[in-house]
Write a protein that holds these residues in place. Structure first.
Motif, PDB file in Angstrom:
ATOM      1  N   PHE A  76       0.851  -1.193   0.000  1.00  0.00           N
ATOM      2  CA  PHE A  76       0.000   0.000   0.000  1.00  0.00           C
ATOM      3  C   PHE A  76       0.881   1.235   0.000  1.00  0.00           C
ATOM      4  CE2 PHE A  76      -2.276  -3.433   1.970  1.00  0.00           C
ATOM      5  CZ  PHE A  76      -3.532  -3.349   1.394  1.00  0.00           C
ATOM      6  N   ASP A  77       0.387   2.257  -0.728  1.00  0.00           N
ATOM      7  CA  ASP A  77       1.025   3.569  -0.681  1.00  0.00           C
ATOM      8  C   ASP A  77       0.661   4.199   0.657  1.00  0.00           C
ATOM      9  OD1 ASP A  77       1.538   6.309  -0.839  1.00  0.00           O
ATOM     10  OD2 ASP A  77       1.186   6.351  -3.002  1.00  0.00           O
ATOM     11  N   ILE A  78       1.658   4.417   1.488  1.00  0.00           N
ATOM     12  CA  ILE A  78       1.379   4.893   2.846  1.00  0.00           C
ATOM     13  C   ILE A  78       0.781   6.307   2.829  1.00  0.00           C
ATOM     14  CG2 ILE A  78       3.685   5.871   3.274  1.00  0.00           C
ATOM     15  CD1 ILE A  78       1.655   3.850   5.811  1.00  0.00           C
ATOM     16  N   GLY A  81      -3.038   5.278   0.975  1.00  0.00           N
ATOM     17  CA  GLY A  81      -3.771   4.051   1.288  1.00  0.00           C
ATOM     18  C   GLY A  81      -4.066   3.199   0.064  1.00  0.00           C
ATOM     19  N   ARG A  82      -3.656   3.662  -1.117  1.00  0.00           N
ATOM     20  CA  ARG A  82      -3.935   2.927  -2.350  1.00  0.00           C
ATOM     21  C   ARG A  82      -3.184   1.596  -2.361  1.00  0.00           C
ATOM     22  NH1 ARG A  82      -1.738   2.966  -7.662  1.00  0.00           N
ATOM     23  NH2 ARG A  82      -0.027   4.266  -6.912  1.00  0.00           N
ATOM     24  N   ALA A  83      -3.862   0.535  -2.804  1.00  0.00           N
ATOM     25  CA  ALA A  83      -3.211  -0.766  -2.954  1.00  0.00           C
ATOM     26  C   ALA A  83      -2.324  -0.725  -4.191  1.00  0.00           C
ATOM     27  CB  ALA A  83      -4.255  -1.865  -3.090  1.00  0.00           C
ATOM     28  N   THR A  84      -1.066  -1.129  -4.043  1.00  0.00           N
ATOM     29  CA  THR A  84      -0.129  -1.068  -5.163  1.00  0.00           C
ATOM     30  C   THR A  84       0.389  -2.439  -5.561  1.00  0.00           C
ATOM     31  OG1 THR A  84       1.715  -0.652  -3.656  1.00  0.00           O
ATOM     32  CG2 THR A  84       0.618   1.281  -4.601  1.00  0.00           C
ATOM     33  N   GLN A  85       0.039  -3.465  -4.810  1.00  0.00           N
ATOM     34  CA  GLN A  85       0.471  -4.825  -5.185  1.00  0.00           C
ATOM     35  C   GLN A  85      -0.558  -5.841  -4.715  1.00  0.00           C
ATOM     36  OE1 GLN A  85       4.673  -5.951  -5.247  1.00  0.00           O
ATOM     37  NE2 GLN A  85       4.186  -7.545  -3.750  1.00  0.00           N
ATOM     38  N   LEU A  86      -0.851  -6.807  -5.577  1.00  0.00           N
ATOM     39  CA  LEU A  86      -1.763  -7.888  -5.213  1.00  0.00           C
ATOM     40  C   LEU A  86      -1.193  -8.672  -4.043  1.00  0.00           C
ATOM     41  CD1 LEU A  86      -2.608  -9.120  -8.834  1.00  0.00           C
ATOM     42  CD2 LEU A  86      -4.089  -7.804  -7.300  1.00  0.00           C
ATOM     43  N   PRO A  87      -2.002  -9.375  -3.259  1.00  0.00           N
ATOM     44  CA  PRO A  87      -3.408  -9.679  -3.525  1.00  0.00           C
ATOM     45  C   PRO A  87      -4.407  -8.599  -3.097  1.00  0.00           C
ATOM     46  CG  PRO A  87      -2.707 -10.836  -1.572  1.00  0.00           C
ATOM     47  CD  PRO A  87      -1.494 -10.133  -2.098  1.00  0.00           C
ATOM     48  N   ALA A  88      -3.967  -7.485  -2.531  1.00  0.00           N
ATOM     49  CA  ALA A  88      -4.931  -6.451  -2.153  1.00  0.00           C
ATOM     50  C   ALA A  88      -5.347  -5.668  -3.397  1.00  0.00           C
ATOM     51  CB  ALA A  88      -4.323  -5.507  -1.120  1.00  0.00           C
ATOM     52  N   ILE A  89      -6.587  -5.322  -3.450  1.00  0.00           N
ATOM     53  CA  ILE A  89      -7.127  -4.529  -4.557  1.00  0.00           C
ATOM     54  C   ILE A  89      -7.697  -3.217  -4.027  1.00  0.00           C
ATOM     55  CG2 ILE A  89      -8.862  -4.454  -6.393  1.00  0.00           C
ATOM     56  CD1 ILE A  89      -8.732  -7.567  -6.341  1.00  0.00           C
ATOM     57  N   LYS A  90      -8.392  -3.322  -2.906  1.00  0.00           N
ATOM     58  CA  LYS A  90      -9.056  -2.137  -2.355  1.00  0.00           C
ATOM     59  C   LYS A  90      -8.075  -1.302  -1.535  1.00  0.00           C
ATOM     60  CE  LYS A  90     -13.327  -4.663  -1.662  1.00  0.00           C
ATOM     61  NZ  LYS A  90     -14.017  -5.349  -0.578  1.00  0.00           N
ATOM     62  N   PRO A  91      -8.332  -0.001  -1.469  1.00  0.00           N
ATOM     63  CA  PRO A  91      -7.476   0.856  -0.635  1.00  0.00           C
ATOM     64  C   PRO A  91      -7.744   0.632   0.851  1.00  0.00           C
ATOM     65  CG  PRO A  91      -9.280   2.138  -1.538  1.00  0.00           C
ATOM     66  CD  PRO A  91      -9.382   0.772  -2.151  1.00  0.00           C
ATOM     67  N   VAL A  92      -6.817   1.104   1.654  1.00  0.00           N
ATOM     68  CA  VAL A  92      -6.981   1.141   3.101  1.00  0.00           C
ATOM     69  C   VAL A  92      -7.300   2.582   3.477  1.00  0.00           C
ATOM     70  CG1 VAL A  92      -5.718   0.901   5.284  1.00  0.00           C
ATOM     71  CG2 VAL A  92      -5.434  -0.798   3.496  1.00  0.00           C
ATOM     72  N   ARG A  93      -8.152   2.752   4.453  1.00  0.00           N
ATOM     73  CA  ARG A  93      -8.535   4.099   4.879  1.00  0.00           C
ATOM     74  C   ARG A  93      -7.321   4.879   5.374  1.00  0.00           C
ATOM     75  NH1 ARG A  93     -13.658   5.467   8.670  1.00  0.00           N
ATOM     76  NH2 ARG A  93     -13.285   7.685   8.883  1.00  0.00           N
ATOM     77  N   SER A  94      -7.204   6.109   4.935  1.00  0.00           N
ATOM     78  CA  SER A  94      -6.108   6.946   5.429  1.00  0.00           C
ATOM     79  C   SER A  94      -6.676   8.098   6.254  1.00  0.00           C
ATOM     80  CB  SER A  94      -5.257   7.477   4.276  1.00  0.00           C
ATOM     81  OG  SER A  94      -5.962   8.427   3.534  1.00  0.00           O
TER      82      SER A  94
END
Ligand code: FES
Length: 108
Positions: A76-78, A81-94
């Motif tokens: 994730f882009d700290i 919160g954007r996901a930048t590598q699988l297996p995550a697709i959705k962002p994380v809340r920032s």
């Protein structure tokens, strides 16, 4: 009529020396568990829950501005919160962060 605050609160979560450049730190703020990350002196905050399978991102590693989840390698882009590598697709809340007089505040 009951008063209800619609303005988000700034919560002091740590002092700056608890999260030095290149480090991450798990903190609590209200109902949220948050991972702080210090990237070259700028502090960022994401919810401490990977969008892949909800494991804590604070168990992972910070590489530059990328936070890698320990469990299956998502990144994730700290800053956003954007996901930048699988297996995550959705962002994380920032969360917005401010440093005031050597203390870290997060807006929740
Ligand atoms: S829980 Fe983070 S990559 Fe699977």
């Amino acid at each position: 009529m009951p008063e209800e605050s619609t303005v988000a609160d700034w919560v002091k979560v740590a002092s700056l020396d608890q999260c030095l450049p290149g480090n991450i730190l798990q903190v609590e703020a209200g109902e949220f568990t948050i991972v702080l990350a210090n990237v070259a002196g700028e502090v960022y905050a994401l919810e401490d829950r990977c969008s892949h399978q909800d494991y804590p991102l604070s168990d992972g590693d910070l590489e530059g501005s990328q936070l890698e989840c320990l469990y299956h390698g998502a990144k994730f882009d700290i800053c956003t919160g954007r996901a930048t590598q699988l297996p995550a697709i959705k962002p994380v809340r920032s969360f917005a962060v401010e440093v005031r007089e050597q203390n870290i505040f997060v807006q929740i």
